[in-house]
Design an enzyme around this catalytic site. Structure first.
Site, PDB file in Angstrom:
ATOM      1  N   ASP A  31       0.846  -1.193   0.000  1.00  0.00           N
ATOM      2  CA  ASP A  31       0.000   0.000   0.000  1.00  0.00           C
ATOM      3  C   ASP A  31       0.877   1.237   0.000  1.00  0.00           C
ATOM      4  OD1 ASP A  31      -2.750  -0.982   0.151  1.00  0.00           O
ATOM      5  OD2 ASP A  31      -2.119  -1.888   2.049  1.00  0.00           O
ATOM      6  N   ASP A 171     -10.176  -5.528  -1.636  1.00  0.00           N
ATOM      7  CA  ASP A 171      -9.226  -5.011  -0.650  1.00  0.00           C
ATOM      8  C   ASP A 171      -9.939  -4.255   0.471  1.00  0.00           C
ATOM      9  OD1 ASP A 171      -6.987  -4.027   0.640  1.00  0.00           O
ATOM     10  OD2 ASP A 171      -6.371  -2.682  -0.980  1.00  0.00           O
TER      11      ASP A 171
HETATM   12  C1  DX5 Z   1      -6.528   0.333   2.728  1.00  0.00           C
HETATM   13  C2  DX5 Z   1      -5.529  -0.588   2.085  1.00  0.00           C
HETATM   14  C3  DX5 Z   1      -5.695  -2.023   2.400  1.00  0.00           C
HETATM   15  C4  DX5 Z   1      -5.566  -2.360   3.853  1.00  0.00           C
HETATM   16  C5  DX5 Z   1      -6.127  -3.730   4.106  1.00  0.00           C
HETATM   17  O1  DX5 Z   1      -6.299   1.618   2.249  1.00  0.00           O
HETATM   18  O2  DX5 Z   1      -5.611  -0.454   0.680  1.00  0.00           O
HETATM   19  O3  DX5 Z   1      -4.797  -2.811   1.618  1.00  0.00           O
HETATM   20  O4  DX5 Z   1      -4.238  -2.326   4.307  1.00  0.00           O
HETATM   21  O5  DX5 Z   1      -6.074  -3.955   5.485  1.00  0.00           O
HETATM   22  P1  DX5 Z   1      -7.213  -4.766   6.255  1.00  0.00           P
HETATM   23  O6  DX5 Z   1      -7.203  -6.150   5.699  1.00  0.00           O
HETATM   24  O7  DX5 Z   1      -6.788  -4.673   7.673  1.00  0.00           O
HETATM   25  O8  DX5 Z   1      -8.521  -4.063   5.965  1.00  0.00           O
HETATM   26 ZN    ZN Z   2      -4.445  -1.882  -0.560  1.00  0.00          ZN
END
Ligand code: DX5
Ligand code: ZN
Length: 208
Positions: A31, A171
């Site tokens: 990310d 995601d």
């Molecule tokens: C949010 C990100 C995600 C996030 C997912 O902006 O794009 O990739 O890190 O994390 P979880 O699985 O904890 O929602």
């Molecule tokens: Zn992400």
């Protein structure tokens, strides 16, 4: 189901990347946040690039930045399978998708929860992957938005209608329960569910 692991909410990134390398996880989800597209900032590339030496997994890069063109060449220099950026940016999207492909890397667009699926239509010929955000971009640990299930069905119909063979990835807020709402996807990104547990492999297996 393919699983891509996000370390955005890791407390010890190197330790978690090393642990993930011992699992059968398919990709490391990176990310990239510039603090402008969404209200959070990730570590700069100059610091993060060393971290990837600790893994042999391929990277699935998710750019949440206002100017993807600046970041694409940096992430193209790593062991990267996918580079995905947000459809909502104010850049020439077609040019950015072509730039990714120039590096022989698979290209994709991500859409925020409020962005309509049909906004993807003009770019379908360039897409190897479509990332459906099931939370607002910015932070790990948020709750999965249940309206994503219907949205995924729309994406699947769109790809069937236009005969496009792109991966559908989801995601945000993925766990062993919400993955059941992602039947129209072939890949899920999971962060806190995996890195917040004691047994990474068990969590990954529960998502397959
Ligand atoms: C949010 C990100 C995600 C996030 C997912 O902006 O794009 O990739 O890190 O994390 P979880 O699985 O904890 O929602
Ligand atoms: Zn992400």
């Amino acid at each position: 189901m393919k699983v891509s692991a996000s370390f955005l909410s890791s407390k010890d990134v190197v330790k978690d990347i090393v642990k993930l390398n011992e699992t059968d996880v398919d990709y490391i989800h990176v990310d990239v946040l510039d603090g402008k597209f969404a209200p959070n900032k990730s570590l700069p590339f100059s610091e993060l690039k060393y971290i990837y030496k600790y893994t042999s997994k391929r990277l699935d890069v998710h750019l949440m930045v206002v100017n993807p063109a600046k970041y694409i060449p940096l992430y193209a220099s790593l062991n990267t399978e996918y580079i995905v950026f947000q459809l909502e940016v104010d850049e020439d999207i077609e040019e950015d998708l072509k730039l990714i492909k120039k590096y022989s890397i698979k290209a994709g667009l991500a859409i925020k929860p409020d962005t309509k699926v049909n906004e993807l239509i003009p770019y379908l010929p360039y897409l190897d992957i479509i990332l459906i955000m099931s939370v607002e971009p910015g932070f790990g640990g948020q709750e999965f938005l249940v309206e994503t299930e219907a949205k995924l069905e729309e994406v699947r119909d769109l790809l069937d209608t236009y005969k496009v063979n792109a991966v559908i990835s989801v995601d945000g807020g993925i766990n062993d329960k919400t993955v059941g709402m992602c039947k129209n996807a072939s890949m899920v990104v999971a962060g806190s569910y995996i890195v917040g547990s004691d047994d990474f492999q068990e969590k990954i297996t529960s998502l397959r």
